[in-house]
Design a protein around this motif. Structure first.
Motif, PDB file in Angstrom:
ATOM      1  N   SER A  81       0.838  -1.253  -0.090  1.00 43.37           N
ATOM      2  CA  SER A  81      -0.060  -0.212   0.126  1.00 43.37           C
ATOM      3  C   SER A  81       0.823   1.241  -0.131  1.00 43.37           C
ATOM      4  CB  SER A  81      -0.993   0.007   1.200  1.00 43.37           C
ATOM      5  OG  SER A  81      -1.597   1.049   1.284  1.00 43.37           O
ATOM      6  N   THR A  83      -0.393   4.238   0.258  1.00 43.33           N
ATOM      7  CA  THR A  83      -0.968   5.297   1.120  1.00 43.33           C
ATOM      8  C   THR A  83      -0.560   5.147   2.586  1.00 43.33           C
ATOM      9  OG1 THR A  83      -2.719   3.739   1.620  1.00 43.33           O
ATOM     10  CG2 THR A  83      -3.112   5.180  -0.254  1.00 43.33           C
ATOM     11  N   VAL A  84       0.200   4.326   2.988  1.00 41.42           N
ATOM     12  CA  VAL A  84       0.791   4.059   4.255  1.00 41.42           C
ATOM     13  C   VAL A  84       2.343   4.642   4.317  1.00 41.42           C
ATOM     14  CG1 VAL A  84       1.350   2.499   6.104  1.00 41.42           C
ATOM     15  CG2 VAL A  84      -0.617   2.503   4.791  1.00 41.42           C
ATOM     16  N   THR A  85       2.552   5.861   4.842  1.00 43.21           N
ATOM     17  CA  THR A  85       4.010   6.257   4.854  1.00 43.21           C
ATOM     18  C   THR A  85       4.858   5.566   6.098  1.00 43.21           C
ATOM     19  OG1 THR A  85       3.125   8.395   5.950  1.00 43.21           O
ATOM     20  CG2 THR A  85       3.536   8.281   3.607  1.00 43.21           C
ATOM     21  N   ASP A  86       3.997   5.447   7.162  1.00 40.87           N
ATOM     22  CA  ASP A  86       4.614   5.045   8.437  1.00 40.87           C
ATOM     23  C   ASP A  86       4.901   3.324   8.230  1.00 40.87           C
ATOM     24  OD1 ASP A  86       5.724   4.325  10.807  1.00 40.87           O
ATOM     25  OD2 ASP A  86       3.936   5.386  12.079  1.00 40.87           O
ATOM     26  N   GLU A  87       6.049   2.925   8.159  1.00 41.25           N
ATOM     27  CA  GLU A  87       6.373   1.396   7.792  1.00 41.25           C
ATOM     28  C   GLU A  87       5.784   0.709   8.992  1.00 41.25           C
ATOM     29  OE1 GLU A  87       7.159  -1.762   5.994  1.00 41.25           O
ATOM     30  OE2 GLU A  87       7.455   0.112   5.097  1.00 41.25           O
ATOM     31  N   LYS A  89       2.994   1.132  10.433  1.00 40.35           N
ATOM     32  CA  LYS A  89       1.710   0.850  10.283  1.00 40.35           C
ATOM     33  C   LYS A  89       1.103   0.064   8.784  1.00 40.35           C
ATOM     34  CE  LYS A  89       0.474   4.697  13.539  1.00 40.35           C
ATOM     35  NZ  LYS A  89       0.895   5.444  13.757  1.00 40.35           N
ATOM     36  N   ARG A  90       2.012  -0.120   8.497  1.00 38.46           N
ATOM     37  CA  ARG A  90       1.833  -0.979   6.966  1.00 38.46           C
ATOM     38  C   ARG A  90       1.290  -2.336   7.265  1.00 38.46           C
ATOM     39  NH1 ARG A  90       3.443   0.067   2.193  1.00 38.46           N
ATOM     40  NH2 ARG A  90       5.105   1.375   2.855  1.00 38.46           N
TER      41      ARG A  90
END
Length: 157
Positions: A81, A83-87, A89-90
Protein backbone atom coordinates in the motif's frame (compact mmCIF):
# COMPACT_ATOMS: atom_id res chain seq x y z
CA UNK A 1 4.99 -33.59 20.91
CA UNK A 2 7.71 -31.45 19.30
CA UNK A 3 6.81 -28.10 17.74
CA UNK A 4 9.39 -26.63 15.40
CA UNK A 5 8.99 -23.09 14.03
CA UNK A 6 11.63 -22.22 11.44
CA UNK A 7 12.10 -18.65 10.17
CA UNK A 8 13.38 -17.91 6.65
CA UNK A 9 14.69 -21.39 5.98
CA UNK A 10 16.05 -22.33 2.57
CA UNK A 11 15.00 -25.68 1.15
CA UNK A 12 16.90 -28.32 3.12
CA UNK A 13 16.12 -31.66 1.50
CA UNK A 14 14.54 -33.73 -1.18
CA UNK A 15 11.30 -35.68 -1.40
CA UNK A 16 12.61 -38.58 0.72
CA UNK A 17 13.59 -36.18 3.51
CA UNK A 18 10.19 -34.45 3.33
CA UNK A 19 8.34 -37.78 3.41
CA UNK A 20 10.36 -38.87 6.48
CA UNK A 21 9.63 -35.59 8.32
CA UNK A 22 5.92 -35.77 7.47
CA UNK A 23 5.74 -39.39 8.71
CA UNK A 24 6.74 -38.42 12.26
CA UNK A 25 3.45 -38.13 14.18
CA UNK A 26 4.95 -36.20 17.10
CA UNK A 27 6.64 -33.52 14.98
CA UNK A 28 4.78 -30.36 14.01
CA UNK A 29 6.96 -28.35 11.62
CA UNK A 30 5.93 -24.87 10.50
CA UNK A 31 8.12 -22.71 8.29
CA UNK A 32 7.56 -18.98 8.63
CA UNK A 33 8.55 -17.10 5.50
CA UNK A 34 8.20 -13.56 4.21
CA UNK A 35 6.97 -13.14 0.65
CA UNK A 36 9.89 -10.76 0.04
CA UNK A 37 12.59 -13.20 1.21
CA UNK A 38 14.20 -14.79 -1.87
CA UNK A 39 16.29 -17.23 0.19
CA UNK A 40 13.30 -19.42 1.09
CA UNK A 41 13.33 -20.57 -2.56
CA UNK A 42 16.97 -21.70 -2.60
CA UNK A 43 18.47 -23.90 -3.85
CA UNK A 44 16.60 -23.85 -7.11
CA UNK A 45 15.28 -27.09 -8.47
CA UNK A 46 14.85 -28.22 -12.03
CA UNK A 47 11.33 -29.30 -11.07
CA UNK A 48 8.68 -26.66 -10.51
CA UNK A 49 6.97 -28.15 -7.43
CA UNK A 50 4.17 -25.63 -7.42
CA UNK A 51 2.64 -26.93 -10.63
CA UNK A 52 4.36 -30.32 -10.89
CA UNK A 53 6.07 -29.59 -14.22
CA UNK A 54 9.60 -30.65 -14.95
CA UNK A 55 11.65 -27.77 -16.32
CA UNK A 56 14.47 -30.09 -17.36
CA UNK A 57 14.59 -32.25 -20.45
CA UNK A 58 16.47 -34.93 -18.55
CA UNK A 59 14.32 -36.73 -15.91
CA UNK A 60 17.35 -38.55 -14.48
CA UNK A 61 19.24 -35.28 -14.01
CA UNK A 62 16.14 -33.63 -12.49
CA UNK A 63 15.98 -36.19 -9.67
CA UNK A 64 19.44 -35.06 -8.51
CA UNK A 65 18.14 -31.56 -7.83
CA UNK A 66 14.74 -32.50 -6.46
CA UNK A 67 14.61 -29.90 -3.65
CA UNK A 68 11.37 -29.47 -1.70
CA UNK A 69 10.24 -27.87 1.56
CA UNK A 70 9.02 -29.92 4.51
CA UNK A 71 6.23 -28.96 6.87
CA UNK A 72 3.47 -26.38 6.71
CA UNK A 73 4.15 -22.82 5.56
CA UNK A 74 3.05 -19.64 7.33
CA UNK A 75 3.60 -16.87 4.79
CA UNK A 76 3.89 -13.22 5.89
CA UNK A 77 3.07 -10.82 3.09
CA UNK A 78 3.74 -7.13 3.77
CA UNK A 79 1.20 -5.13 1.80
CA UNK A 80 2.39 -2.79 -0.92
CA UNK A 81 0.00 0.00 0.00
CA UNK A 82 1.47 3.31 -1.09
CA UNK A 83 -0.97 5.26 1.09
CA UNK A 84 0.81 4.19 4.28
CA UNK A 85 3.96 6.24 4.84
CA UNK A 86 4.74 4.99 8.35
CA UNK A 87 6.30 1.53 7.89
CA UNK A 88 5.21 0.47 11.38
CA UNK A 89 1.57 0.88 10.31
CA UNK A 90 1.81 -1.01 7.01
CA UNK A 91 -0.46 -4.08 7.29
CA UNK A 92 0.79 -7.64 6.91
CA UNK A 93 -1.34 -10.37 5.36
CA UNK A 94 -0.90 -13.91 6.67
CA UNK A 95 -1.57 -17.14 4.75
CA UNK A 96 -1.16 -20.70 6.00
CA UNK A 97 -0.40 -23.49 3.51
CA UNK A 98 -0.80 -27.18 4.37
CA UNK A 99 2.42 -28.94 3.29
CA UNK A 100 3.07 -26.17 0.71
CA UNK A 101 -0.13 -27.01 -1.17
CA UNK A 102 -0.96 -24.05 -3.45
CA UNK A 103 1.91 -22.00 -1.97
CA UNK A 104 2.89 -19.32 -4.50
CA UNK A 105 6.36 -19.42 -6.00
CA UNK A 106 8.42 -16.28 -6.22
CA UNK A 107 9.67 -14.46 -9.30
CA UNK A 108 11.25 -11.94 -6.92
CA UNK A 109 14.18 -14.28 -6.32
CA UNK A 110 15.15 -14.54 -9.98
CA UNK A 111 14.85 -10.79 -10.45
CA UNK A 112 16.86 -9.86 -7.36
CA UNK A 113 19.54 -12.54 -7.36
CA UNK A 114 20.92 -11.58 -10.75
CA UNK A 115 23.79 -9.83 -9.02
CA UNK A 116 25.20 -9.40 -5.53
CA UNK A 117 24.86 -5.65 -6.03
CA UNK A 118 21.08 -6.00 -6.23
CA UNK A 119 21.07 -7.67 -2.81
CA UNK A 120 23.08 -4.82 -1.31
CA UNK A 121 20.78 -2.15 -2.78
CA UNK A 122 17.43 -3.73 -1.93
CA UNK A 123 15.84 -4.04 1.46
CA UNK A 124 14.58 -7.54 0.85
CA UNK A 125 13.53 -8.33 4.40
CA UNK A 126 15.36 -11.61 4.86
CA UNK A 127 16.74 -10.70 8.30
CA UNK A 128 15.15 -12.07 11.46
CA UNK A 129 14.25 -8.54 12.58
CA UNK A 130 12.01 -8.19 9.50
CA UNK A 131 10.15 -11.34 10.53
CA UNK A 132 9.87 -10.10 14.13
CA UNK A 133 8.53 -6.70 13.01
CA UNK A 134 5.87 -8.34 10.83
CA UNK A 135 4.70 -10.54 13.70
CA UNK A 136 4.66 -7.57 16.09
CA UNK A 137 2.59 -5.54 13.60
CA UNK A 138 -0.05 -8.25 13.49
CA UNK A 139 -0.54 -7.76 17.23
CA UNK A 140 -0.13 -3.97 17.46
CA UNK A 141 -2.38 -3.22 14.47
CA UNK A 142 -4.88 -5.90 15.62
CA UNK A 143 -4.73 -7.60 12.23
CA UNK A 144 -6.63 -10.83 11.71
CA UNK A 145 -4.84 -14.13 12.20
CA UNK A 146 -5.31 -17.24 10.06
CA UNK A 147 -7.85 -19.78 11.25
CA UNK A 148 -7.60 -22.30 8.41
CA UNK A 149 -5.26 -23.44 5.68
CA UNK A 150 -5.30 -21.69 2.29
CA UNK A 151 -7.95 -23.28 0.09
CA UNK A 152 -9.62 -25.01 3.05
CA UNK A 153 -11.87 -22.27 4.46
CA UNK A 154 -14.43 -23.59 6.87
CA UNK A 155 -12.49 -26.80 7.49
CA UNK A 156 -10.84 -27.42 10.81
CA UNK A 157 -7.07 -27.07 10.80
Amino acid sequence: RVYCHVFGSPIVGGRLFRDEVHSLPNLNLIRIERSTDPFVHLPESSINHHNGQNNSNNEKNASCTDWVHAGHCLRLMPTSSFTVTDESKRPVNVQLYRFDKDRPSSNFMKASLLSVNNLKKLKIGNEIKSYRKDLEKITSLKLSWVDSYHGELGKSS
